[in-house]
Design an enzyme around this catalytic site. Structure first.
Site, PDB file in Angstrom:
ATOM      1  CD  GLN A  26      59.846  40.661  65.509  1.00  0.00           C
ATOM      2  OE1 GLN A  26      61.045  40.645  65.738  1.00  0.00           O
ATOM      3  NE2 GLN A  26      59.366  40.825  64.289  1.00  0.00           N
ATOM      4  CG  HIS A  46      47.467  46.208  74.784  1.00  0.00           C
ATOM      5  ND1 HIS A  46      48.073  45.722  75.927  1.00  0.00           N
ATOM      6  CD2 HIS A  46      47.371  45.143  73.949  1.00  0.00           C
ATOM      7  CE1 HIS A  46      48.323  44.427  75.785  1.00  0.00           C
ATOM      8  NE2 HIS A  46      47.905  44.063  74.592  1.00  0.00           N
ATOM      9  CG  ASP A  59      47.884  40.845  73.781  1.00  0.00           C
ATOM     10  OD1 ASP A  59      48.831  41.661  73.844  1.00  0.00           O
ATOM     11  OD2 ASP A  59      46.701  41.157  73.999  1.00  0.00           O
ATOM     12  CG  ASN A 173      67.581  43.758  66.375  1.00  0.00           C
ATOM     13  OD1 ASN A 173      68.300  43.101  65.621  1.00  0.00           O
ATOM     14  ND2 ASN A 173      66.440  44.295  65.975  1.00  0.00           N
ATOM     15  CD  GLU A 174      67.066  45.850  62.329  1.00  0.00           C
ATOM     16  OE1 GLU A 174      66.056  46.573  62.335  1.00  0.00           O
ATOM     17  OE2 GLU A 174      67.301  45.014  61.444  1.00  0.00           O
ATOM     18  CD  GLU A 383      66.854  40.655  62.375  1.00  0.00           C
ATOM     19  OE1 GLU A 383      66.186  41.227  61.486  1.00  0.00           O
ATOM     20  OE2 GLU A 383      66.757  40.933  63.583  1.00  0.00           O
TER      21      GLU A 383
HETATM   22  C1  PNW Z   1      64.247  43.954  61.392  1.00  0.00           C
HETATM   23  N1  PNW Z   1      63.154  48.864  57.333  1.00  0.00           N
HETATM   24  O1  PNW Z   1      63.478  45.083  61.293  1.00  0.00           O
HETATM   25  C2  PNW Z   1      64.050  43.500  62.828  1.00  0.00           C
HETATM   26  O2  PNW Z   1      65.234  43.282  63.529  1.00  0.00           O
HETATM   27  C3  PNW Z   1      63.113  42.336  62.956  1.00  0.00           C
HETATM   28  O3  PNW Z   1      62.549  42.346  64.240  1.00  0.00           O
HETATM   29  C4  PNW Z   1      62.087  42.398  61.845  1.00  0.00           C
HETATM   30  O4  PNW Z   1      61.056  41.474  62.013  1.00  0.00           O
HETATM   31  C5  PNW Z   1      62.832  42.162  60.549  1.00  0.00           C
HETATM   32  O5  PNW Z   1      63.893  43.076  60.383  1.00  0.00           O
HETATM   33  C6  PNW Z   1      61.946  42.208  59.314  1.00  0.00           C
HETATM   34  O6  PNW Z   1      61.373  43.459  59.161  1.00  0.00           O
HETATM   35  C7  PNW Z   1      63.447  45.959  60.251  1.00  0.00           C
HETATM   36  O7  PNW Z   1      62.082  49.518  57.232  1.00  0.00           O
HETATM   37  C8  PNW Z   1      62.289  46.708  60.115  1.00  0.00           C
HETATM   38  O8  PNW Z   1      64.137  49.112  56.565  1.00  0.00           O
HETATM   39  C9  PNW Z   1      62.210  47.671  59.152  1.00  0.00           C
HETATM   40  C10 PNW Z   1      63.266  47.888  58.307  1.00  0.00           C
HETATM   41  C11 PNW Z   1      64.436  47.149  58.429  1.00  0.00           C
HETATM   42  C12 PNW Z   1      64.511  46.178  59.406  1.00  0.00           C
END
Ligand code: PNW
Length: 480
Positions: A26, A46, A59, A173-174, A383
């Site tokens: 990001q 891409h 990019d 992460n997630e 986060e």
């Molecule tokens: C998180 N949803 O993503 C990620 O860890 C980050 O990279 C991202 O930029 C940030 O939250 C903000 O979106 C998510 O749809 C993306 O519920 C989507 C969801 C939740 C978290």
């Protein structure tokens, strides 16, 4: 700034950690520089620019690969205790094989970590923030069992090269987003849409890979490096839509399908009972010879159970949940397996992201639920944040959001939750995945039309600085 009366006026503990976060794809840019390999986000954006809201990609992004010293200077100015970043696997091992390293990639992260150390900022490092080396995706990605060993080897490489400067590690992460958006809905890289089957398989290998990395750290590095390793789990808070017993049960089922999917395995060794039962029943009715939810062997259960030193929780928003009639037996899906109705209240304030409604009370409930369900682990909010459209540097929505969520987090400390840190998403505006640069989560604004990618503070910078320096959300605080 006008403060609402119900904002906590209690000081945060002296050792409470405030920080901000970003993730490699990001912010870094330099997608093909100095020997970095292609990853699934390079490949996906891409190949399908049309799928990204503003047809952009990472990019160049914030160009943090070249501007990391400037990023650390911003962090220093904010006064944060920590910074959460992720390592790009294909920057350090271009094909995903840890035996073939890319020296400039290793040097980049060593320099960044050293710069943080020199400025007294504690790094929190995520090994996998969604950017799988494309070469591993070409072999099936998280659906190929051999990825567990590939991830273990990569984790060992990272501990070995960077571990002397890292005390807080996260494996994934997630992973829910990796496996649901990536393999169930086909809504994000790698864009696979095999509902009710591949997402379960993906999670199965993610959990095995997580456990492998934890054991490698525990056996080979803990004695000399003394750090901690955990995982970052994200979930909405699921509030029952009514006081009825059916809706309470439905909300708990949803929590287990979202948070328990990972946490029950890591804390107790296996998937939640309600997942095992419901998926086995529906699979049988659908004509499958075995449950679509893979099973862990007894050995695997023993191996996965307890693979945590602490827990990262990403929290943004809440949903309401009602019981509903059993979904029809036709094509399988994770949603139907859960079998409940999820919705949001029209009264909840919006943000620039359709999925993100402002529900500050939810973070207190979520922290209490996690703490009670998993035996009071040490928790860090890895986060939390909100998006706007970038039309003004006067981001009152973010100031209010941080104040109100942090107030509820402060209440959770009084409730007895062992939450020791808070990480704002994000340090700066960045590539927001399928939304490109259209949804802004940053404390700092970034001008993506300028090749220099200059960073400018928004109003929230001043407020976040004040919180960190006073450990207080209002004008005057009391000792707790
Ligand atoms: C998180 N949803 O993503 C990620 O860890 C980050 O990279 C991202 O930029 C940030 O939250 C903000 O979106 C998510 O749809 C993306 O519920 C989507 C969801 C939740 C978290």
């Amino acid at each position: 700034i006008c403060f609402a009366d119900d904002v906590s006026n209690k000081l945060f503990p002296d050792d409470f950690m405030f920080g901000t976060a970003t993730a490699a794809y990001q912010v870094e840019g330099a997608w093909n520089e100095d020997g970095k390999g292609e990853n699934i986000w390079d490949n996906y954006t891409h190949a399908h620019p049309d799928l990204v809201a503003d047809h952009t990609n990472g990019d160049v992004a914030c160009d943090s690969y070249h501007k990391y010293k400037e990023d650390v200077a911003l962090l220093k100015d904010l006064g944060v205790q920590h910074y959460r970043l992720s390592i790009s696997w294909s920057r350090v091992a271009p094909t995903g094989q840890a035996s073939l390293v890319n020296q400039p990639g290793l040097t980049y992260y060593r320099n960044l970590l050293q710069e943080l150390r020199d400025n007294n900022i504690e790094p929190m490092v995520t090994l996998y923030h969604w950017d799988l080396p494309q070469a591993l995706q070409d072999q099936g990605g998280w659906l190929n069992d051999s990825i567990v060993d590939r991830f273990g080897d990569y984790a060992r490489l990272a501990f070995d090269i960077f571990g002397d400067n890292v005390q807080y590690w996260f494996t994934f992460n997630e992973p829910k987003q990796t496996c649901l958006l990536g393999y169930e809905y086909g809504a994000m890289a790698p864009g696979i849409k095999e509902p009710g089957i591949s997402s379960y398989k993906c999670v199965h290998n993610v959990l095995r890979a997580h456990a492998k990395a934890w054991h490698i750290y525990d056996e080979e590095f803990r004695a000399t490096q003394n750090g901690k390793l955990g995982i970052v789990i994200d979930s909405n808070w699921f509030e029952p839509g009514s006081d009825s017993e059916e809706d309470q049960t439905a909300a708990e089922t949803k929590r287990q399908f979202v948070f328990g999917w990972f946490a029950n395995a890591i804390f107790n060794g296996d998937y939640p009972e309600v997942m095992k039962t419901r998926i086995a029943e529906r699979s049988a009715k659908e004509g499958f010879s075995a449950s679509r939810l893979p099973e862990f062997t007894d050995e695997e259960i023993a191996y996965i159970k307890g693979t945590h030193d602490f827990l990262g929780v990403n929290f943004y928003t809440s949903s309401l949940v009602n019981a509903t009639s059993e979904p029809a037996i036709d094509t399988p899906s994770w949603d139907k397996d859960g079998g409940v109705l999820e919705y949001v209240s029209p009264d909840w304030p919006s943000s620039a992201s359709s999925w993100l409604k402002v529900t500050p009370w939810g973070i207190r409930k979520q922290l209490n639920w996690v703490s009670q369900t998993y035996g009071s682990p040490d928790i860090v909010i890895t986060e939390n944040g909100v998006s706007e459209d970038g039309s003004s540097l006067n981001d009152t929505i973010r100031v209010d959001y941080y104040r109100d969520y942090l107030s509820n987090l402060r209440d959770a400390i009084d409730d007895g939750v062992k939450v020791f840190g808070y990480t704002a998403w994000s340090l700066m505006d960045n590539f927001e995945w399928m939304q490109g640069y259209s949804e802004k989560f940053g404390l700092y604004s970034v001008d993506f039309t300028d090749p220099d990618r200059p960073r400018t503070p928004k109003a929230s910078v001043e407020y976040f600085k004040k919180i960190i320096s006073t450990r207080c959300l209002v004008d005057t605080c009391v000792e707790s």
